[in-house]
Design an enzyme around this catalytic site. Structure first.
Site, PDB file in Angstrom:
ATOM      1  N   SER A  14       0.814  -1.217   0.000  1.00 19.90           N
ATOM      2  CA  SER A  14       0.000   0.000   0.000  1.00 19.90           C
ATOM      3  C   SER A  14       0.850   1.271   0.000  1.00 19.90           C
ATOM      4  O   SER A  14       0.615   2.187  -0.790  1.00 19.90           O
ATOM      5  CB  SER A  14      -0.957  -0.008   1.199  1.00 19.90           C
ATOM      6  OG  SER A  14      -0.254  -0.163   2.419  1.00 19.90           O
ATOM      7  N   TRP A  15       1.866   1.329   0.867  1.00 19.53           N
ATOM      8  CA  TRP A  15       2.660   2.550   0.967  1.00 19.53           C
ATOM      9  C   TRP A  15       3.659   2.654  -0.190  1.00 19.53           C
ATOM     10  O   TRP A  15       3.849   3.727  -0.749  1.00 19.53           O
ATOM     11  CB  TRP A  15       3.356   2.598   2.313  1.00 19.53           C
ATOM     12  CG  TRP A  15       4.100   3.869   2.613  1.00 19.53           C
ATOM     13  CD1 TRP A  15       5.316   3.972   3.216  1.00 19.53           C
ATOM     14  CD2 TRP A  15       3.696   5.233   2.377  1.00 19.53           C
ATOM     15  NE1 TRP A  15       5.690   5.291   3.359  1.00 19.53           N
ATOM     16  CE2 TRP A  15       4.709   6.086   2.850  1.00 19.53           C
ATOM     17  CE3 TRP A  15       2.560   5.801   1.786  1.00 19.53           C
ATOM     18  CZ2 TRP A  15       4.630   7.484   2.753  1.00 19.53           C
ATOM     19  CZ3 TRP A  15       2.482   7.189   1.694  1.00 19.53           C
ATOM     20  CH2 TRP A  15       3.503   8.010   2.176  1.00 19.53           C
ATOM     21  N   ARG A  34       6.654  -8.068  -6.568  1.00 17.08           N
ATOM     22  CA  ARG A  34       7.022  -9.485  -6.558  1.00 17.08           C
ATOM     23  C   ARG A  34       6.070 -10.323  -7.405  1.00 17.08           C
ATOM     24  O   ARG A  34       6.479 -11.291  -8.042  1.00 17.08           O
ATOM     25  CB  ARG A  34       7.008 -10.027  -5.118  1.00 17.08           C
ATOM     26  CG  ARG A  34       8.119  -9.503  -4.234  1.00 17.08           C
ATOM     27  CD  ARG A  34       8.126 -10.217  -2.896  1.00 17.08           C
ATOM     28  NE  ARG A  34       9.112  -9.656  -1.999  1.00 17.08           N
ATOM     29  CZ  ARG A  34      10.400  -9.991  -1.996  1.00 17.08           C
ATOM     30  NH1 ARG A  34      10.847 -10.887  -2.861  1.00 17.08           N
ATOM     31  NH2 ARG A  34      11.234  -9.436  -1.130  1.00 17.08           N
ATOM     32  N   LYS A 108       9.410   0.583   8.562  1.00 16.87           N
ATOM     33  CA  LYS A 108       9.289   1.058   9.942  1.00 16.87           C
ATOM     34  C   LYS A 108       9.372  -0.122  10.897  1.00 16.87           C
ATOM     35  O   LYS A 108       8.402  -0.475  11.575  1.00 16.87           O
ATOM     36  CB  LYS A 108       7.982   1.836  10.127  1.00 16.87           C
ATOM     37  CG  LYS A 108       7.927   3.130   9.320  1.00 16.87           C
ATOM     38  CD  LYS A 108       6.660   3.899   9.542  1.00 16.87           C
ATOM     39  CE  LYS A 108       6.675   5.222   8.784  1.00 16.87           C
ATOM     40  NZ  LYS A 108       5.438   6.013   8.986  1.00 16.87           N
ATOM     41  N   GLY A 136       6.458   9.763   8.050  1.00 13.69           N
ATOM     42  CA  GLY A 136       5.557  10.749   8.625  1.00 13.69           C
ATOM     43  C   GLY A 136       4.214  10.123   8.899  1.00 13.69           C
ATOM     44  O   GLY A 136       4.041   8.907   8.782  1.00 13.69           O
ATOM     45  N   ALA A 140      -1.758   5.373   3.735  1.00 16.15           N
ATOM     46  CA  ALA A 140      -1.681   5.275   2.273  1.00 16.15           C
ATOM     47  C   ALA A 140      -3.019   5.552   1.587  1.00 16.15           C
ATOM     48  O   ALA A 140      -3.080   6.286   0.591  1.00 16.15           O
ATOM     49  CB  ALA A 140      -1.157   3.890   1.890  1.00 16.15           C
ATOM     50  N   LYS A 191       6.466   3.968  17.344  1.00 21.05           N
ATOM     51  CA  LYS A 191       5.037   4.310  17.425  1.00 21.05           C
ATOM     52  C   LYS A 191       4.164   3.102  17.116  1.00 21.05           C
ATOM     53  O   LYS A 191       3.011   3.030  17.552  1.00 21.05           O
ATOM     54  CB  LYS A 191       4.714   5.484  16.506  1.00 21.05           C
ATOM     55  CG  LYS A 191       5.092   5.296  15.041  1.00 21.05           C
ATOM     56  CD  LYS A 191       4.024   4.656  14.203  1.00 21.05           C
ATOM     57  CE  LYS A 191       4.490   4.415  12.787  1.00 21.05           C
ATOM     58  NZ  LYS A 191       3.445   3.813  11.934  1.00 21.05           N
ATOM     59  N   ASN A 256      -1.288  -1.659  12.833  1.00 20.24           N
ATOM     60  CA  ASN A 256      -0.864  -2.003  14.184  1.00 20.24           C
ATOM     61  C   ASN A 256      -1.984  -1.776  15.196  1.00 20.24           C
ATOM     62  O   ASN A 256      -2.190  -2.585  16.101  1.00 20.24           O
ATOM     63  CB  ASN A 256       0.390  -1.202  14.551  1.00 20.24           C
ATOM     64  CG  ASN A 256       1.597  -1.646  13.754  1.00 20.24           C
ATOM     65  OD1 ASN A 256       2.235  -2.642  14.055  1.00 20.24           O
ATOM     66  ND2 ASN A 256       1.906  -0.907  12.691  1.00 20.24           N
ATOM     67  N   GLU A 281       4.222  -4.107  11.492  1.00 24.55           N
ATOM     68  CA  GLU A 281       5.620  -4.126  11.916  1.00 24.55           C
ATOM     69  C   GLU A 281       5.792  -4.203  13.427  1.00 24.55           C
ATOM     70  O   GLU A 281       6.758  -4.775  13.922  1.00 24.55           O
ATOM     71  CB  GLU A 281       6.346  -2.883  11.383  1.00 24.55           C
ATOM     72  CG  GLU A 281       6.548  -2.839   9.875  1.00 24.55           C
ATOM     73  CD  GLU A 281       7.756  -3.647   9.417  1.00 24.55           C
ATOM     74  OE1 GLU A 281       8.267  -4.475  10.201  1.00 24.55           O
ATOM     75  OE2 GLU A 281       8.184  -3.447   8.271  1.00 24.55           O
TER      76      GLU A 281
END
Length: 335
Positions: A14-15, A34, A108, A136, A140, A191, A256, A281
């Site tokens: 997504s990002w 991929r 991240k 930041g 996304a 975070k 998350n 992550e």
């Protein structure tokens, strides 16, 4: 007349896809995926439905599954694969990227085992290249939908950052720069753990006051570890610190935060990750962050409880009861 700078993004999540879309509106951009199906869909339908639904991508954005082609084409290389896959991905192209090509990380997390940050892994895999990150409060799906947002290009060389800023900027996406690579990168890593705690608060229904307390004290833990490792305190007051923390802890789109909510509602970790369908992550990072905290002598009670939940030693309810047992100290401990 010189040719335009070509941006190559590795990773069609997504990002990664969103960053490639931002760049494609400013300069020729190639996205490495991929999966053949993903590359074909981007090239023919101008969509990445698995990660970004029906949002249209720029028609000039091109995708490939040939990582060597991607590496050879790069004037700027953006690494958008998950942190645990950075080394494996770059090992395939360590001899293919031209000298002095700047490399930006989007990851991240921390590398399992080595505890290295993504920029450190990149520097090991691609020695001699200017390395930094783009980070930041960047959700996304909001950015791909054209909502206003901002990010930071962090590199030790401010001239490199200044050259990279316009490649990703748009009228609604502001790009700042920062030379505190360590602080900016740690903000994005730490975070995620606080976001899992925030999600658990939502799932348990403990209330907004409790969640606000977790965010504030979680930020204090981020600052304590960051300063102990050599980062600047002021960085955590910016976009990559409190900005990213707020977005990740309150947004329903935050992976998350959603994992924490699923755990609090009774799912196992395996079920929560399967329900999410993407990488969170903070799940992989929590044990490594606690190792760093012990090495630097930093108290991180919220991160410790999240790690205990991820490891299966505590339930989310037990984690919150554990936090209530901690005696409050001086509010100045916030910084």
């Amino acid at each position: 007349m010189s040719r335009p700078v070509r941006v190559v993004v590795l990773g069609a999540g997504s990002w990664g896809t969103t960053v490639a879309s931002l760049a494609a509106r400013n300069t020729p951009t190639l996205l490495w995926a991929r999966e053949t199906d993903a590359a074909d869909e981007i090239n023919t339908e101008h969509r990445n439905t698995r990660y970004l639904g029906d949002h249209l991508l720029p028609p000039d954005l091109r995708a490939t599954t040939d990582i060597v082609e991607a590496a050879n084409a790069a004037d700027v290389l953006v690494v958008g694969v998950p942190s645990h896959a950075v080394r494996e991905t770059l090992s395939e192209i360590s001899d293919e990227v031209r000298a002095w090509v700047p490399v930006l990380s989007l990851a991240k997390g921390l590398e399992p085992g080595t505890r290295l940050r993504p920029t450190e892994v990149i520097s090991e895999c691609l020695p001699g290249h200017p390395v930094g990150l783009l980070a930041g409060p960047n959700l996304a799906k909001e950015i791909i939908a054209g909502m206003a947002a901002a990010s930071v290009v962090a590199t030790e060389d401010e001239r490199v950052a200044a050259a990279l800023q316009p490649l990703f900027a748009s009228p609604v996406f502001r790009v700042y720069r920062n030379t505190d690579v360590l602080g900016c990168e740690l903000g994005g890593i730490l975070k995620n753990i606080v976001a899992i705690a925030s999600g658990m608060a939502d799932g348990l229904g403990v209330g907004d006051n409790t969640r606000a307390m977790v965010l504030a004290r979680g930020l204090a833990e981020m600052i304590r570890l960051g300063e102990a490792m050599g980062a600047h305190q002021r960085t955590f007051a910016g976009l990559t610190g409190v900005g990213d923390l707020i977005a990740t802890c309150i947004s329903p789109s935050s992976r998350n935060r959603r994992v924490g909510e699923y755990l609090a509602k009774g799912m196992t970790l395996e079920q929560a990750v399967a329900e999410l369908g993407q990488v969170a992550e903070g799940v992989k990072t929590a044990p490594t962050v606690m190792e760093l905290a012990r090495d630097h002598g930093v108290e991180m009670p919220i991160a410790a409880e999240v790690e205990a939940v991820v490891a299966g030693r505590h339930s989310p309810a037990e984690a919150y009861r554990g936090l209530r047992r901690i005696a409050p100290g001086d509010e100045d401990d916030l910084v």
